[in-house]
Design a protein around this motif. Structure first.
Motif, PDB file in Angstrom:
ATOM      1  N   ILE A 207       0.849  -1.197   0.000  1.00  0.00           N
ATOM      2  CA  ILE A 207       0.000   0.000   0.000  1.00  0.00           C
ATOM      3  C   ILE A 207       0.880   1.241   0.000  1.00  0.00           C
ATOM      4  O   ILE A 207       1.815   1.341   0.809  1.00  0.00           O
ATOM      5  CB  ILE A 207      -0.925   0.008   1.232  1.00  0.00           C
ATOM      6  N   PRO A 208       0.631   2.210  -0.886  1.00  0.00           N
ATOM      7  CA  PRO A 208       1.436   3.438  -0.923  1.00  0.00           C
ATOM      8  C   PRO A 208       1.441   4.143   0.429  1.00  0.00           C
ATOM      9  O   PRO A 208       0.459   4.073   1.192  1.00  0.00           O
ATOM     10  CB  PRO A 208       0.731   4.294  -1.989  1.00  0.00           C
ATOM     11  N   GLU A 209       2.534   4.825   0.712  1.00  0.00           N
ATOM     12  CA  GLU A 209       2.709   5.469   2.017  1.00  0.00           C
ATOM     13  C   GLU A 209       1.568   6.418   2.351  1.00  0.00           C
ATOM     14  O   GLU A 209       1.083   6.460   3.480  1.00  0.00           O
ATOM     15  CB  GLU A 209       4.049   6.223   2.040  1.00  0.00           C
ATOM     16  N   ASN A 210       1.100   7.187   1.352  1.00  0.00           N
ATOM     17  CA  ASN A 210       0.057   8.176   1.622  1.00  0.00           C
ATOM     18  C   ASN A 210      -1.294   7.541   1.918  1.00  0.00           C
ATOM     19  O   ASN A 210      -2.205   8.201   2.413  1.00  0.00           O
ATOM     20  CB  ASN A 210      -0.067   9.159   0.449  1.00  0.00           C
ATOM     21  N   LEU A 211      -1.463   6.235   1.622  1.00  0.00           N
ATOM     22  CA  LEU A 211      -2.728   5.553   1.895  1.00  0.00           C
ATOM     23  C   LEU A 211      -2.638   4.589   3.071  1.00  0.00           C
ATOM     24  O   LEU A 211      -3.666   4.212   3.641  1.00  0.00           O
ATOM     25  CB  LEU A 211      -3.183   4.778   0.655  1.00  0.00           C
TER      26      LEU A 211
END
Length: 456
Positions: A207-211
């Protein structure tokens, strides 16, 4: 065998030949060995005689080894019990551990392992002789988790699971990719008091860091672009249950800080909110990385590492437990054929040998995929070694090429290395083209004359 003065062992088994062998195998000065062939007789002996260690077969009659273990713990809580079984299942090992068994041993391994295990148990029994310790009552577990294997290394994992499942301590599972770390997390949950609540898993590296922060802790409406409604995170959803954090070593440092707060006091805030939330989720984390090295490199917080690593479970790679490979292969064969409505497929003895000889860099996951491919391509109901497409490990071809180049360099004569290598290479190309000079030259993109020059 070294024993404390006046210690007593009770051996319980229906097989009188085994009773005779075990008595001789364990005989030692100052050690009294009693034996009986029924569980009800064993209980009467324990009630009348102080016993340090009981060694009992799991399938003893008129009630089984688990029942015998429970009854012994009721009348003699300090007596250590070792259970023996032909092929112990995951549930048997975990339940026996939860009921207070000192060890669960495969009968096949007893000639090699029984003596040292009994020595260790007698030493512990001697230390406990004057202590008043009772075994806590444990609720019978009905749930089962499909972790397949009878190897000693995997049984040791089951025992840790059986002990830690009853607590809420964070668990950190180490293991190579494909070893079954999530199955261990499931087992901890299923054999815990939280088993009626949610088990949720999240892959921290996918999962991308911002999510990721939003996935874990939730968000308020309008907290970021696309947040069209308030959403609860995994911690809230797993309240009262278990949250499995896979690939924890890939979690960004910014999220690690917030996870540390949850582990410290059980509180967090949704993204876009200042309101403090509380959640009671048991944490099981897993990684295929060496987190100590990640801490040293500054990629993982040291304080979070120690918060997560309260109880450590290390899963052995498949190559270190070859005795589990036939069981796993048979399990996958049955599951795949049943799912696809196929006729029963069996493994030949040669195929099993080939599977056990393979290195399995992808571990259990690779074995499952290999069996699935073999079933899809099977031309008969018996799988031979030629029917099993064993994958080459990534990078193996490059390693082979490097080894061949090293061999050439070792044989290269001093002073004419370049010409010698050209000659060897050209000769091999000519051989591959059945001695046809024109075809060999064409394959290399040179003229026939140039090719002859290299040959000379």
């Amino acid at each position: 065998m070294e024993t404390s003065e006046g210690q007593t062992i009770l051996i319980v088994d229906r097989d009188h030949d085994f009773l005779e062998w075990a008595t001789k195998h364990l005989a030692a000065d100052d050690l009294r060995i009693l034996r009986c062939d029924q569980a009800d007789k064993a209980i009467k002996v324990v009630e009348k005689t102080p016993i340090d260690v009981v060694i009992s077969d799991m399938s003893i009659q008129p009630f089984d080894g688990l029942e015998l273990l429970s009854r012994i713990k009721q009348v003699a809580p300090n007596t250590l019990v070792i259970l023996t079984v032909g092929f112990p299942s995951t549930g048997q090992v975990i339940e026996a551990t939860q009921h207070g068994a000192h060890d669960v041993m495969r009968k096949e391994a007893l000639p090699f392992e029984l003596r040292p295990v009994v020595e260790s148990a007698l030493q512990l029994a001697g230390e406990r002789r004057d202590a008043d310790q009772s075994n806590p009552e444990v609720q019978q577990q009905d749930s089962r988790v499909k972790i397949i294997g009878v190897s000693r290394a995997l049984q040791d994992v089951f025992k840790v699971v059986g002990r830690v499942a009853r607590s809420d301590a964070p668990v950190l599972v180490f293991g190579e990719s494909g070893t079954g770390k999530e199955l261990v997390a499931h087992a901890i949950h299923e054999y815990s008091p939280r088993r009626q609540q949610e088990f949720l898993a999240i892959n921290c590296g996918a999962i991308p860091e911002n999510l990721l922060e939003s996935e874990l802790f939730g968000h308020e409406k309008g907290a970021f672009t696309g947040a069209i409604a308030k959403r609860a995170g995994r911690f809230e959803q797993a309240d009262g249950g278990t949250l499995f954090l896979d690939e924890i070593g890939d979690m960004p440092l910014s999220v690690q800080v917030k996870l540390l707060r949850v582990l410290q006091d059980g509180t967090f805030s949704r993204v876009g909110s200042n309101e403090t939330q509380k959640a009671d989720a048991r944490i099981v984390a897993a990684t295929n990385k060496n987190l100590a090295d990640e801490v040293a490199a500054g990629n993982f917080r040291e304080d979070l590492y120690y918060r997560l690593n309260v109880v450590e479970v290390r899963l052995p790679p498949l190559r270190d437990r070859p005795e589990d490979i036939p069981l796993l292969a048979e399990f996958f064969l049955q599951r795949i054929t049943r799912k696809n409505g196929m006729a029963r497929i069996k493994l030949s003895g040669e195929a099993v040998t080939a599977l056990q000889a393979h290195h399995w860099p992808g571990n259990v996951r690779e074995l499952e995929n290999t069996i699935a491919r073999a079933c899809a391509l099977a031309s008969s109901n018996i799988l031979l070694p030629t029917d099993i497409p064993l994958a080459t490990a990534p990078g193996a071809s490059l390693k082979s090429l490097a080894a061949a180049m090293d061999s050439l360099l070792d044989a290269m004569p001093a002073g004419r290395g370049h010409a010698w290598l050209n000659e060897k290479f050209a000769a091999r190309v000519l051989e591959r083209n059945d001695g046809d000079l024109k075809q060999a030259a064409s394959a290399l993109g040179v003229t026939t004359a140039e090719f002859r020059k290299n040959l000379r």
